[in-house]
Design a protein around this motif. Structure first.
Motif, PDB file in Angstrom:
ATOM      1  N   ASP A  68       0.914  -1.250   0.012  1.00 16.17           N
ATOM      2  CA  ASP A  68      -0.137  -0.106  -0.036  1.00 16.17           C
ATOM      3  C   ASP A  68       0.859   1.452   0.037  1.00 16.17           C
ATOM      4  OD1 ASP A  68       1.051  -0.521   2.245  1.00 16.17           O
ATOM      5  OD2 ASP A  68      -0.848  -0.019   3.549  1.00 16.17           O
ATOM      6  N   PHE A  69       1.783   1.054   0.727  1.00 17.68           N
ATOM      7  CA  PHE A  69       2.973   2.552   0.855  1.00 17.68           C
ATOM      8  C   PHE A  69       3.528   2.636  -0.344  1.00 17.68           C
ATOM      9  CE2 PHE A  69       6.847   4.419   1.821  1.00 17.68           C
ATOM     10  CZ  PHE A  69       6.431   5.547   2.745  1.00 17.68           C
ATOM     11  N   LEU A  70       4.065   1.586  -1.223  1.00 18.05           N
ATOM     12  CA  LEU A  70       4.821   1.740  -2.441  1.00 18.05           C
ATOM     13  C   LEU A  70       3.733   2.116  -3.317  1.00 18.05           C
ATOM     14  CD1 LEU A  70       6.902  -1.406  -2.767  1.00 18.05           C
ATOM     15  CD2 LEU A  70       7.520   0.839  -1.698  1.00 18.05           C
ATOM     16  N   SER A  71       2.660   1.605  -3.673  1.00 13.35           N
ATOM     17  CA  SER A  71       1.567   2.093  -4.619  1.00 13.35           C
ATOM     18  C   SER A  71       1.122   3.461  -4.221  1.00 13.35           C
ATOM     19  CB  SER A  71       0.481   1.289  -4.665  1.00 13.35           C
ATOM     20  OG  SER A  71      -0.387   1.277  -3.325  1.00 13.35           O
ATOM     21  N   SER A  72       1.242   4.163  -3.251  1.00 16.04           N
ATOM     22  CA  SER A  72       0.899   5.327  -2.921  1.00 16.04           C
ATOM     23  C   SER A  72       1.707   6.494  -3.712  1.00 16.04           C
ATOM     24  CB  SER A  72       0.771   5.755  -1.505  1.00 16.04           C
ATOM     25  OG  SER A  72       1.989   5.795  -0.911  1.00 16.04           O
ATOM     26  N   PHE A  73       3.039   6.037  -4.187  1.00 12.62           N
ATOM     27  CA  PHE A  73       3.816   7.051  -4.806  1.00 12.62           C
ATOM     28  C   PHE A  73       4.068   6.917  -6.018  1.00 12.62           C
ATOM     29  CE2 PHE A  73       5.449   7.029  -0.502  1.00 12.62           C
ATOM     30  CZ  PHE A  73       6.046   8.174  -0.272  1.00 12.62           C
ATOM     31  N   VAL A  74       3.229   5.885  -6.685  1.00 10.25           N
ATOM     32  CA  VAL A  74       2.820   5.699  -8.186  1.00 10.25           C
ATOM     33  C   VAL A  74       2.006   6.616  -8.666  1.00 10.25           C
ATOM     34  CG1 VAL A  74       2.640   4.018 -10.456  1.00 10.25           C
ATOM     35  CG2 VAL A  74       4.011   3.297  -8.069  1.00 10.25           C
ATOM     36  N   ARG A  75       2.268   7.968  -8.988  1.00 12.11           N
ATOM     37  CA  ARG A  75       1.135   8.887  -9.087  1.00 12.11           C
ATOM     38  C   ARG A  75       1.635   9.518 -10.604  1.00 12.11           C
ATOM     39  NH1 ARG A  75      -2.403  10.238  -4.671  1.00 12.11           N
ATOM     40  NH2 ARG A  75      -1.505   9.100  -2.876  1.00 12.11           N
ATOM     41  N   SER A  76       0.881  10.578 -10.915  1.00 10.23           N
ATOM     42  CA  SER A  76       1.001  11.239 -12.237  1.00 10.23           C
ATOM     43  C   SER A  76       1.938  12.322 -12.133  1.00 10.23           C
ATOM     44  CB  SER A  76      -0.332  11.842 -12.712  1.00 10.23           C
ATOM     45  OG  SER A  76      -0.965  12.768 -11.754  1.00 10.23           O
ATOM     46  N   SER A  77       2.547  12.552 -10.857  1.00 10.67           N
ATOM     47  CA  SER A  77       3.681  13.329 -10.512  1.00 10.67           C
ATOM     48  C   SER A  77       4.583  13.146  -9.606  1.00 10.67           C
ATOM     49  CB  SER A  77       3.185  14.938 -10.534  1.00 10.67           C
ATOM     50  OG  SER A  77       2.214  14.850  -9.314  1.00 10.67           O
ATOM     51  N   GLU A  78       5.737  13.741  -9.694  1.00 14.72           N
ATOM     52  CA  GLU A  78       6.883  13.594  -8.750  1.00 14.72           C
ATOM     53  C   GLU A  78       7.116  15.072  -8.286  1.00 14.72           C
ATOM     54  OE1 GLU A  78       9.063   9.420 -10.035  1.00 14.72           O
ATOM     55  OE2 GLU A  78      10.054  11.279 -10.484  1.00 14.72           O
ATOM     56  N   CYS A  79       7.164  15.140  -7.032  1.00 16.24           N
ATOM     57  CA  CYS A  79       7.515  16.562  -6.292  1.00 16.24           C
ATOM     58  C   CYS A  79       8.532  16.605  -5.547  1.00 16.24           C
ATOM     59  CB  CYS A  79       6.262  16.999  -5.477  1.00 16.24           C
ATOM     60  SG  CYS A  79       4.707  17.219  -6.562  1.00 16.24           S
ATOM     61  N   PHE A  80       9.153  17.707  -5.350  1.00 12.31           N
ATOM     62  CA  PHE A  80      10.413  18.173  -4.616  1.00 12.31           C
ATOM     63  C   PHE A  80      10.289  19.342  -4.182  1.00 12.31           C
ATOM     64  CE2 PHE A  80      11.126  15.528  -8.550  1.00 12.31           C
ATOM     65  CZ  PHE A  80      11.843  14.436  -7.792  1.00 12.31           C
ATOM     66  N   THR A  81      11.111  19.815  -2.890  1.00 11.26           N
ATOM     67  CA  THR A  81      11.548  20.700  -2.541  1.00 11.26           C
ATOM     68  C   THR A  81      12.636  21.300  -3.148  1.00 11.26           C
ATOM     69  OG1 THR A  81      10.290  20.451  -0.267  1.00 11.26           O
ATOM     70  CG2 THR A  81      12.223  22.285  -0.429  1.00 11.26           C
ATOM     71  N   GLN A  82      12.972  22.179  -3.788  1.00 11.92           N
ATOM     72  CA  GLN A  82      14.203  22.772  -4.761  1.00 11.92           C
ATOM     73  C   GLN A  82      14.918  23.844  -3.888  1.00 11.92           C
ATOM     74  OE1 GLN A  82      13.741  23.976  -8.646  1.00 11.92           O
ATOM     75  NE2 GLN A  82      15.812  24.451  -8.809  1.00 11.92           N
ATOM     76  N   LEU A  83      16.266  23.463  -3.327  1.00 13.32           N
ATOM     77  CA  LEU A  83      16.941  24.054  -2.749  1.00 13.32           C
ATOM     78  C   LEU A  83      18.059  24.890  -3.499  1.00 13.32           C
ATOM     79  CD1 LEU A  83      16.143  21.919  -0.627  1.00 13.32           C
ATOM     80  CD2 LEU A  83      18.358  22.273   0.673  1.00 13.32           C
ATOM     81  N   GLN A  84      18.919  25.801  -3.169  1.00  9.02           N
ATOM     82  CA  GLN A  84      19.817  26.393  -3.746  1.00  9.02           C
ATOM     83  C   GLN A  84      21.169  26.080  -3.604  1.00  9.02           C
ATOM     84  OE1 GLN A  84      18.973  28.401  -6.595  1.00  9.02           O
ATOM     85  NE2 GLN A  84      17.065  27.933  -5.967  1.00  9.02           N
ATOM     86  N   THR A  85      22.244  25.683  -4.098  1.00  6.47           N
ATOM     87  CA  THR A  85      23.516  25.283  -3.738  1.00  6.47           C
ATOM     88  C   THR A  85      24.037  26.214  -2.355  1.00  6.47           C
ATOM     89  OG1 THR A  85      24.318  26.751  -5.506  1.00  6.47           O
ATOM     90  CG2 THR A  85      24.050  24.377  -5.971  1.00  6.47           C
ATOM     91  N   GLY A  86      23.831  27.505  -2.622  1.00 12.49           N
ATOM     92  CA  GLY A  86      24.027  28.320  -1.446  1.00 12.49           C
ATOM     93  C   GLY A  86      23.334  27.852  -0.078  1.00 12.49           C
ATOM     94  N   ASP A  87      22.541  27.068  -0.183  1.00 16.72           N
ATOM     95  CA  ASP A  87      21.956  26.533   1.035  1.00 16.72           C
ATOM     96  C   ASP A  87      22.933  25.452   1.868  1.00 16.72           C
ATOM     97  OD1 ASP A  87      19.407  27.941   1.024  1.00 16.72           O
ATOM     98  OD2 ASP A  87      18.944  26.559  -0.409  1.00 16.72           O
ATOM     99  N   THR A  88      23.797  25.057   0.904  1.00 15.72           N
ATOM    100  CA  THR A  88      24.654  24.165   1.532  1.00 15.72           C
ATOM    101  C   THR A  88      25.611  24.773   2.632  1.00 15.72           C
ATOM    102  OG1 THR A  88      26.276  24.166  -0.155  1.00 15.72           O
ATOM    103  CG2 THR A  88      24.586  22.394  -0.102  1.00 15.72           C
ATOM    104  N   GLN A  89      25.962  26.187   2.214  1.00 12.70           N
ATOM    105  CA  GLN A  89      26.800  27.024   2.938  1.00 12.70           C
ATOM    106  C   GLN A  89      26.076  27.084   4.574  1.00 12.70           C
ATOM    107  OE1 GLN A  89      29.819  27.427   1.994  1.00 12.70           O
ATOM    108  NE2 GLN A  89      29.160  26.505   0.166  1.00 12.70           N
ATOM    109  N   ARG A  90      25.115  26.830   4.754  1.00 12.00           N
ATOM    110  CA  ARG A  90      24.233  27.283   6.048  1.00 12.00           C
ATOM    111  C   ARG A  90      23.745  25.680   6.571  1.00 12.00           C
ATOM    112  NH1 ARG A  90      21.885  30.908   2.581  1.00 12.00           N
ATOM    113  NH2 ARG A  90      19.815  29.823   2.632  1.00 12.00           N
TER     114      ARG A  90
END
Length: 334
Positions: free
Chosen positions: A287-309
Motif C-alpha cells: 500500500d505504501f509503495l503504490s501510493s507513490f506511483v502517481r501522475s507527478s513527482e514533487c520536490f523541494t528545490q534548494l539552492q547550492t548556496g543553502d549548503t553553506q548554511r
C-alpha cells in the motif's frame, strides 16, 4: 559531530504553490537513496525524463536496507532471525535495486550499491564519525560493509568515509540535478543522508571554486506523518496513478520553492514496473509503495548556496524532528 547550535528557528507553516520542474537537454541526474527502493519511489519518473531528453542518470543506494525486522520475520518465518538472515535479506534487497535499475535504464543507468548497514547513516553522522569508531550493526554484527558485490565492500561504516565517497561521486559525475532525501524526513537514514548530501555538495563546490556549478538541488520526501501520501497506510495497494503527488501542507517550506514533474502515462507505467521488482517490500508494504506511483513527482528545490548554511539546516531539523518513527535501532524487540 556538529550538534552544538542553540539558536531557535521559526517554522513556516503555510503551503506553497508548486511550480513545474524544468528538465533540460543533456541533464546529468544523480539520485541519492538511503535504501533500495527509495531511488524508484522518489525519482523513477524524473530518471526516465532525463534519459528521454538525452541525459544520463546515476543512482547511489547507500544502505542495503537489511534491518527491516518485520519483513525478515515474514520472509524467514523466524521470530528471532539470525545475523545470517539479515545479511541474506540485505543481499536480496540490493538485487531488487539492480533489477529496478534495469527496468528504468535498460542498461544505461549507472547504479552504485554502497552496501552500508540499515540504520548506519544517521549514526555515522552523530556518533560514529571517525574510521576508528565505526557503527556496528545490531542486526548483521558487522562494523564494515559485508556485501560481496557492494561497491564499498570492506569499508568502515563511519561518517568520514561516507562523506568522502559522496564527494568523490559528485566530482566524478558533476551532476546538473541532484535528487536526495529532505532533512525533514521521519526516518533516521533518510534525514541523515539529506544532511550528508548538503555536506558533500558544500565540500565539492569548495574544491572547485573557479567552476560555475549550480545543480538543481531536489529534496524528496518519502516518510512524513502517518497517512501521507493518501493510501499509504490503507492496508491494501490501490491505483493512484491518475492523481498527482502533493507534498504535505505541514512540511516546512524553509524559504524554498516546490517543484513537480508531471509524468506521461508511459513513465507512470514504467515506474510501476520498477516498483514491482521490490518484492520484499511489496509483500509487507504494498500500500505504501503504490501510493507513490502517481501522475507527478514533487520536490523541494534548494539552492547550492543553502549548503553553506548546513548548521542552520541541522538546527531547523532538530526543532521539528525530535524523534524518528522509523529508526532500525529502535526495532530490536522482535
Amino acid at each position: 559531530m556538529f550538534f552544538w547550535l542553540s539558536v531557535a528557528v521559526a517554522l513556516p507553516a503555510a503551503a506553497a504553490p508548486e511550480q513545474a520542474l524544468d528538465v533540460g537537454r543533456g541533464e546529468r541526474l544523480l539520485i541519492l537513496a538511503p535504501h533500495p527502493d527509495d531511488e524508484s519511489l522518489s525519482a523513477a519518473g524524473l530518471a526516465q525524463r532525463v534519459f528521454a531528453n538525452g541525459g544520463s542518470v546515476r543512482s547511489v543506494v547507500v544502505t542495503s536496507g537489511d534491518a527491516y525486522v518485520d519483513a525478515v520475520v515474514q520472509q524467514t518465518g523466524k521470530r528471532k532471525p539470525s545475523a545470517a538472515d539479515f545479511l541474506a535479506f540485505g543481499e536480496r534487497r540490493l538485487d531488487e535495486s539492480r533489477r529496478a535499475a534495469q527496468v528504468l535504464g535498460k542498461g544505461f543507468l549507472h547504479l552504485d550499491l554502497l552496501g552500508f548497514s540499515d540504520g548506519s547513516i544517521y549514526s555515522a553522522l552523530v556518533s560514529h564519525w571517525r574510521r576508528n569508531q565505526p557503527m556496528r550493526s545490531d542486526f548483521t554484527g558487522f562494523d564494515h560493509v559485508p556485501y560481496s558485490e557492494a561497491v564499498d565492500r570492506g569499508y568502515a561504516q563511519d561518517g568520514q568515509d561516507l562523506l568522502s565517497e559522496l564527494v568523490a561521486i559528485l566530482r566524478e559525475t558533476r551532476p546538473t540535478m541532484i535528487a536526495f532525501p529532505d532533512v525533514m524526513e521521519n526516518d533516521s537514514d533518510h534525514a541523515g543522508l539529506g544532511m550528508f548530501t548538503l555536506l558533500a555538495v558544500r565540500d565539492w563546490l569548495a574544491r572547485e571554486p573557479s567552476q560555475n556549478i549550480h545543480p538543481k538541488m531536489l529534496a524528496y520526501l518519502i516518510h512524513w506523518r502517518p497517512g501521507w501520501p493518501t493510501g499509504s497506510n490503507w492496508g491494501i495497494a490501490q491505483d493512484w496513478s491518475g492523481q498527482p503527488m502533493q507534498l504535505p501542507d505541514d512540511l516546512p517550506l524553509r524559504g524554498h520553492r516546490r517543484v513537480c514533474l508531471n509524468l506521461m502515462p508511459s513513465e507512470v507505467a514504467t515506474k510501476r514496473q520498477a516498483m514491482a521488482e521490490y518484492q520484499t517490500q511489496q509483500l509487507i508494504m504494498g500500500d505504501f509503495l503504490s501510493s507513490f506511483v502517481r501522475s507527478s513527482e514533487c520536490f523541494t528545490q534548494l539552492q547550492t548556496g543553502d549548503t553553506q548554511r548546513i548548521e542552520n539546516v541541522v538546527e531547523h531539523w532538530r526543532h521539528v524532528r525530535k524523534a524518528f518513527d522509523s529508526h532500525p535501532l529502535t526495532r530490536r524487540k522482535i
